[in-house]
Scaffold this active site. Structure first.
Site, PDB file in Angstrom:
ATOM      1  N   LYS A  12       0.827  -1.215   0.000  1.00  0.00           N
ATOM      2  CA  LYS A  12       0.000   0.000   0.000  1.00  0.00           C
ATOM      3  C   LYS A  12       0.866   1.273   0.000  1.00  0.00           C
ATOM      4  O   LYS A  12       2.093   1.194   0.182  1.00  0.00           O
ATOM      5  CB  LYS A  12      -0.921  -0.036   1.227  1.00  0.00           C
ATOM      6  CG  LYS A  12      -1.899  -1.218   1.205  1.00  0.00           C
ATOM      7  CD  LYS A  12      -2.886  -1.126   2.366  1.00  0.00           C
ATOM      8  CE  LYS A  12      -3.875  -2.277   2.318  1.00  0.00           C
ATOM      9  NZ  LYS A  12      -4.942  -2.128   3.337  1.00  0.00           N
ATOM     10  N   ASN A 115      -1.947  -0.026   6.927  1.00  0.00           N
ATOM     11  CA  ASN A 115      -1.507  -1.349   7.416  1.00  0.00           C
ATOM     12  C   ASN A 115      -0.595  -2.058   6.417  1.00  0.00           C
ATOM     13  O   ASN A 115      -0.513  -3.271   6.385  1.00  0.00           O
ATOM     14  CB  ASN A 115      -2.704  -2.203   7.845  1.00  0.00           C
ATOM     15  CG  ASN A 115      -3.619  -2.577   6.688  1.00  0.00           C
ATOM     16  OD1 ASN A 115      -3.446  -2.080   5.577  1.00  0.00           O
ATOM     17  ND2 ASN A 115      -4.571  -3.446   6.940  1.00  0.00           N
ATOM     18  N   HIS A 118      -2.007  -5.563   1.546  1.00  0.00           N
ATOM     19  CA  HIS A 118      -3.308  -6.221   1.355  1.00  0.00           C
ATOM     20  C   HIS A 118      -3.074  -7.632   0.835  1.00  0.00           C
ATOM     21  O   HIS A 118      -2.110  -7.872   0.110  1.00  0.00           O
ATOM     22  CB  HIS A 118      -4.146  -5.441   0.326  1.00  0.00           C
ATOM     23  CG  HIS A 118      -5.347  -6.204  -0.151  1.00  0.00           C
ATOM     24  ND1 HIS A 118      -6.537  -6.220   0.551  1.00  0.00           N
ATOM     25  CD2 HIS A 118      -5.525  -7.020  -1.217  1.00  0.00           C
ATOM     26  CE1 HIS A 118      -7.398  -7.009  -0.088  1.00  0.00           C
ATOM     27  NE2 HIS A 118      -6.814  -7.501  -1.169  1.00  0.00           N
ATOM     28  N   GLU A 129     -10.005 -10.077  -7.624  1.00  0.00           N
ATOM     29  CA  GLU A 129      -8.920  -9.109  -7.466  1.00  0.00           C
ATOM     30  C   GLU A 129      -7.785  -9.294  -8.483  1.00  0.00           C
ATOM     31  O   GLU A 129      -7.191  -8.313  -8.935  1.00  0.00           O
ATOM     32  CB  GLU A 129      -8.360  -9.194  -6.038  1.00  0.00           C
ATOM     33  CG  GLU A 129      -9.397  -8.743  -5.001  1.00  0.00           C
ATOM     34  CD  GLU A 129      -8.905  -8.864  -3.567  1.00  0.00           C
ATOM     35  OE1 GLU A 129      -7.769  -9.345  -3.348  1.00  0.00           O
ATOM     36  OE2 GLU A 129      -9.652  -8.465  -2.665  1.00  0.00           O
TER      37      GLU A 129
HETATM   38  P1  CMP Z   1      -7.368  -4.724   3.514  1.00  0.00           P
HETATM   39  O1  CMP Z   1      -6.900  -6.087   3.859  1.00  0.00           O
HETATM   40  O2  CMP Z   1      -6.717  -4.050   2.358  1.00  0.00           O
HETATM   41  O3  CMP Z   1      -8.954  -4.778   3.236  1.00  0.00           O
HETATM   42  C1  CMP Z   1      -9.794  -3.672   3.442  1.00  0.00           C
HETATM   43  C2  CMP Z   1      -9.095  -2.566   4.137  1.00  0.00           C
HETATM   44  O4  CMP Z   1      -9.961  -1.634   4.775  1.00  0.00           O
HETATM   45  C3  CMP Z   1      -8.272  -3.121   5.281  1.00  0.00           C
HETATM   46  O5  CMP Z   1      -7.160  -3.808   4.778  1.00  0.00           O
HETATM   47  C4  CMP Z   1      -7.971  -1.884   6.081  1.00  0.00           C
HETATM   48  O6  CMP Z   1      -6.844  -1.191   5.610  1.00  0.00           O
HETATM   49  C5  CMP Z   1      -9.232  -1.076   5.851  1.00  0.00           C
HETATM   50  N1  CMP Z   1     -10.061  -1.111   7.033  1.00  0.00           N
HETATM   51  C6  CMP Z   1     -10.672  -2.170   7.571  1.00  0.00           C
HETATM   52  N2  CMP Z   1     -11.360  -1.811   8.669  1.00  0.00           N
HETATM   53  C7  CMP Z   1     -11.159  -0.508   8.819  1.00  0.00           C
HETATM   54  C8  CMP Z   1     -11.594   0.430   9.783  1.00  0.00           C
HETATM   55  N3  CMP Z   1     -12.384   0.078  10.802  1.00  0.00           N
HETATM   56  N4  CMP Z   1     -11.194   1.693   9.627  1.00  0.00           N
HETATM   57  C9  CMP Z   1     -10.403   2.039   8.576  1.00  0.00           C
HETATM   58  N5  CMP Z   1      -9.958   1.197   7.638  1.00  0.00           N
HETATM   59  C10 CMP Z   1     -10.327  -0.064   7.767  1.00  0.00           C
END
Ligand code: CMP
Length: 142
Positions: A12, A115, A118, A129
């Site tokens: 990311k 984070n 993904h 995807e």
């Molecule tokens: P990812 O695995 O990319 O899938 C969806 C993304 O949404 C997740 O990682 C997080 O980065 C984001 N995400 C999930 N829950 C939340 C939340 N409560 N607040 C903000 N971002 C979120």
């Protein structure tokens, strides 16, 4: 016996900015996963919205679109035995505060949104995807 699977991963914008692309993909390779497709792209907000369409009703959808289009990302397809679950184990829990020590998110991520990485969460997600970013000709499987 576990199946050979393919999964879609993204380093990311925070991962690119922190210069941990090599660290992230190195962890996948060391775990035995093969990179069969990879490129750097900069998504528009609508690209990011399409990718995360499954989350369109979630309160964080707008912020997620904005964040994922805030800078370049590296998208890759990983192939290997049980690749979907293995990738998720290497990444750790979505929220780095709950991620096991030694996982990518525990070691490198700062928040649930930022984070680092993904990974597809199911066979169905991977099937949506992977072709979202890659044509068959861009995937170099063994
Ligand atoms: P990812 O695995 O990319 O899938 C969806 C993304 O949404 C997740 O990682 C997080 O980065 C984001 N995400 C999930 N829950 C939340 C939340 N409560 N607040 C903000 N971002 C979120």
């Amino acid at each position: 016996m576990t199946a050979i699977q393919r999964t879609l991963s993204i380093v990311k914008p925070d991962g690119v900015q922190k210069r941990v692309i090599g660290d992230v993909i190195g962890r996948f390779e060391k775990a035995g996963l093969r990179i069969v497709a990879m490129k750097m792209i900069h998504m528009s907000s609508s690209d990011a919205g399409g990718f995360y369409v499954v989350h369109r009703e979630r309160p964080f959808y707008g912020e997620l679109r904005e964040y994922m289009s805030s800078g370049p990302v590296v998208v890759l397809v990983l192939e290997g035995h049980d690749a979907i679950a293995l990738t998720r184990r290497i990444m750790g829990a979505t929220d780095p505060a709950h991620a096991d020590p030694g996982t990518i998110r525990a070691d490198l991520a700062e928040s649930i949104e930022r984070n680092i990485v993904h990974g597809s969460d199911s066979v169905e997600s991977a099937a949506y995807e992977i072709p979202f970013f890659f044509s068959a000709m861009e995937i170099h499987g063994g």
